[in-house]
Scaffold this motif. Sequence first.
Motif, PDB file in Angstrom:
ATOM      1  N   GLU A   1      27.491  37.144  47.651  1.00  0.00           N
ATOM      2  CA  GLU A   1      28.380  38.234  48.056  1.00  0.00           C
ATOM      3  C   GLU A   1      29.769  38.074  47.449  1.00  0.00           C
ATOM      4  O   GLU A   1      30.382  39.054  46.991  1.00  0.00           O
ATOM      5  N   GLU A   2      30.270  36.836  47.415  1.00  0.00           N
ATOM      6  CA  GLU A   2      31.601  36.591  46.867  1.00  0.00           C
ATOM      7  C   GLU A   2      31.666  36.952  45.384  1.00  0.00           C
ATOM      8  O   GLU A   2      32.638  37.564  44.909  1.00  0.00           O
ATOM      9  N   LEU A   3      30.625  36.589  44.653  1.00  0.00           N
ATOM     10  CA  LEU A   3      30.629  36.856  43.209  1.00  0.00           C
ATOM     11  C   LEU A   3      30.462  38.337  42.908  1.00  0.00           C
ATOM     12  O   LEU A   3      31.032  38.845  41.930  1.00  0.00           O
ATOM     13  N   LEU A   4      29.690  39.037  43.745  1.00  0.00           N
ATOM     14  CA  LEU A   4      29.573  40.486  43.550  1.00  0.00           C
ATOM     15  C   LEU A   4      30.909  41.167  43.814  1.00  0.00           C
ATOM     16  O   LEU A   4      31.318  42.094  43.085  1.00  0.00           O
ATOM     17  N   ALA A   5      31.604  40.711  44.854  1.00  0.00           N
ATOM     18  CA  ALA A   5      32.898  41.294  45.195  1.00  0.00           C
ATOM     19  C   ALA A   5      33.954  41.019  44.118  1.00  0.00           C
ATOM     20  O   ALA A   5      34.870  41.818  43.910  1.00  0.00           O
ATOM     21  N   ARG A   6      33.798  39.893  43.408  1.00  0.00           N
ATOM     22  CA  ARG A   6      34.763  39.510  42.377  1.00  0.00           C
ATOM     23  C   ARG A   6      34.650  40.392  41.135  1.00  0.00           C
ATOM     24  O   ARG A   6      35.568  40.488  40.330  1.00  0.00           O
ATOM     25  N   LYS A   7      33.481  41.043  40.977  1.00  0.00           N
ATOM     26  CA  LYS A   7      33.225  41.959  39.854  1.00  0.00           C
ATOM     27  C   LYS A   7      33.499  41.304  38.494  1.00  0.00           C
ATOM     28  O   LYS A   7      34.153  41.873  37.615  1.00  0.00           O
ATOM     29  N   GLY A   8      32.985  40.075  38.363  1.00  0.00           N
ATOM     30  CA  GLY A   8      33.146  39.359  37.105  1.00  0.00           C
ATOM     31  C   GLY A   8      31.844  39.279  36.330  1.00  0.00           C
ATOM     32  O   GLY A   8      31.052  40.234  36.298  1.00  0.00           O
TER      33      GLY A   8
ATOM     34  N   ASP B   1      28.656  29.704  31.021  1.00  0.00           N
ATOM     35  CA  ASP B   1      28.771  30.420  29.750  1.00  0.00           C
ATOM     36  C   ASP B   1      29.210  29.427  28.689  1.00  0.00           C
ATOM     37  O   ASP B   1      30.311  28.860  28.772  1.00  0.00           O
ATOM     38  N   ASP B   2      28.340  29.169  27.737  1.00  0.00           N
ATOM     39  CA  ASP B   2      28.631  28.243  26.635  1.00  0.00           C
ATOM     40  C   ASP B   2      29.023  26.861  27.155  1.00  0.00           C
ATOM     41  O   ASP B   2      29.962  26.233  26.663  1.00  0.00           O
ATOM     42  N   GLY B   3      28.270  26.396  28.187  1.00  0.00           N
ATOM     43  CA  GLY B   3      28.470  25.047  28.709  1.00  0.00           C
ATOM     44  C   GLY B   3      29.645  24.870  29.642  1.00  0.00           C
ATOM     45  O   GLY B   3      29.988  23.752  30.018  1.00  0.00           O
ATOM     46  N   VAL B   4      30.295  25.965  30.027  1.00  0.00           N
ATOM     47  CA  VAL B   4      31.472  25.898  30.901  1.00  0.00           C
ATOM     48  C   VAL B   4      31.218  26.761  32.131  1.00  0.00           C
ATOM     49  O   VAL B   4      30.640  27.847  32.038  1.00  0.00           O
ATOM     50  N   ILE B   5      31.643  26.276  33.307  1.00  0.00           N
ATOM     51  CA  ILE B   5      31.527  27.074  34.530  1.00  0.00           C
ATOM     52  C   ILE B   5      32.616  28.151  34.512  1.00  0.00           C
ATOM     53  O   ILE B   5      33.817  27.847  34.465  1.00  0.00           O
ATOM     54  N   VAL B   6      32.195  29.420  34.544  1.00  0.00           N
ATOM     55  CA  VAL B   6      33.158  30.520  34.506  1.00  0.00           C
ATOM     56  C   VAL B   6      33.363  31.149  35.887  1.00  0.00           C
ATOM     57  O   VAL B   6      34.399  31.777  36.144  1.00  0.00           O
TER      58      VAL B   6
END
Length: 596
Positions: free
Chosen positions: A571-578, A560-565
Amino acid sequence: MKPLWRLNKYLFKYKGYLILGIVFTIISNIFVIIPAQLVRVAIDYVVESFSFYQFYDGAEIESVARSGFLKFIFIFGFLILVMALLRGLFLFLVRQTIIAMSRYIEFDLKNEIFQHYQSLPLSFYRRNSTGDLMARITEDVSRVRMYVGPAIMYGINLLVLFPLVIGYMLSVNVRLTLFSLLPLPVLSLSIYFVNNLINERSEKIQRSLSNLSTFVQEAFSGIRVIKAFVREADSANDFEKASENYKEKSIRLTLVQALFYPLILALIGISTIITVYVGGIEVINGAIGYGVIAEFILYVNMLTWPVTSLGWVTSIVQRAAASQTRINEFLDEQNDITSSEELDEEIRGEISVQDVSFVYPDSGIRALHNLSFEVKSGESLAIIGTTGSGKSTIANILMRMYDPTEGAIFVDGRDIKSYKIESLRKQIGFVPQDVFLFSDTIYNNIGFGTDGLADEKIHKAAKDADVYDNIVDFPNGFGTRLGERGITLSGGQKQRVSIARAIAKEPKILLLDDCLSAVDTKTENAILNALKKIMEDRTSIIISHRVSSAKLADKIIVLDDGVIVEKGTHEELLARKGVYADLYEKQTQSNEAVEE
């Protein structure tokens, strides 16, 4: 003239042609001077013989004198004809040396420019338009060729002919020489100014014609839009206005061109009249014979074109210098993307990006900020983000189209800058977002990144990219020629041919730069299924704004805007709900709405 000094290396390279051209020019001018002298001798002989012939009028010796008289006239005529033929031969040789030399120089210069263009970084192409690049390698080079060809040829001719002719004229009669040459400087200056006007108006016409061509190209390219919005009449009116502008400029040029030849003929006529008048007075005074007048008229005509060409050549040199300045501007551009060690070795495909930041040099826009991630050999990484998040910039720096402003990139534990650029890029399979296929056969497009592959490997690449069945259904199969930018194929077919081209060279690293953005969901699923097999045991980086593409990857990072968010597995990212889960939910709902 200083910008043109750069061409001296070519003149030295083809010095043999230049030296022969000078020799042939000298010889051809000798053969143009001798006939004028023969004309003088012939006229004086005719005048004297006529008086002698009248003296024997009615006598028996008359027929003998008449026969001898005609014999000498025939000899003079034959010699003049031979001299004209010899001059024509050597003029032919002059053009076959100097003009041929200019074509060789044009060929070399175009190749030098083209090769230099290809060596320059991507930033150079972002700063300069395609039209400007093409103009310098075509129109500007053509103007430079006029300098190393016609301008040098006529310049040499002027330098050789003037001393020969004027030196001889002065030796015959100084007064007649000065008067007969009086209009020639005026002629040269007049031609110079008229020719400048012609050049100036010609350039305006070229710009007008360029605008007209651009308008027509856009109109035909966008004909579907024009018809859909019923703007045919407006388009025709706009074309008429553009054509009117071109017509007015053409008429103004025609007016100036109409002055060109009348001006030359008028000044030649004045010079001839002066020669006859002053020469007649000199004949009456007994200073010269009748034949000298005819000889001087021939000399004046000989000098007319060289003097006329002086203004023309000066204008050519000015235009060539301006064009060479433009060419030198790009030839002086340096590629700052260089290799520190010129390593040329096979890579495994392990990538490490450490604290990389990047600012585009031409715009000053910061695209990446302190970016760090790693991809092991044989692993796959998905880089997900919205438009403008810096995804494509990562592809550019991994391909070394740009170097990072800060930080470092390592491949197999070595700094990416240590690898030979050509070697590195040969081992990376790149599928761009904006697919570009060449106007060539499908076979040659797939094999483009290789130095010649067996048919089996081309066919295998097509099968792996799931486009083989489509290709063989075409009447000419792999021999089918594509239209401009691959317009013959559908969007999905173009995308898969582009993937086949990337994997045909069996790269160690596969780089997919948002290559599924222009295809529908069904085509995307077909390509993704094909990619599963392609990505096995190969380091793969999938850059996309669609989360559906990320499912194939072992790891995912969200930009996002050149930065890793965010980073992790699907599965991990879905669980993180970000951010990733939010993108996944929105895109899934969007696809369901489309399907309904």
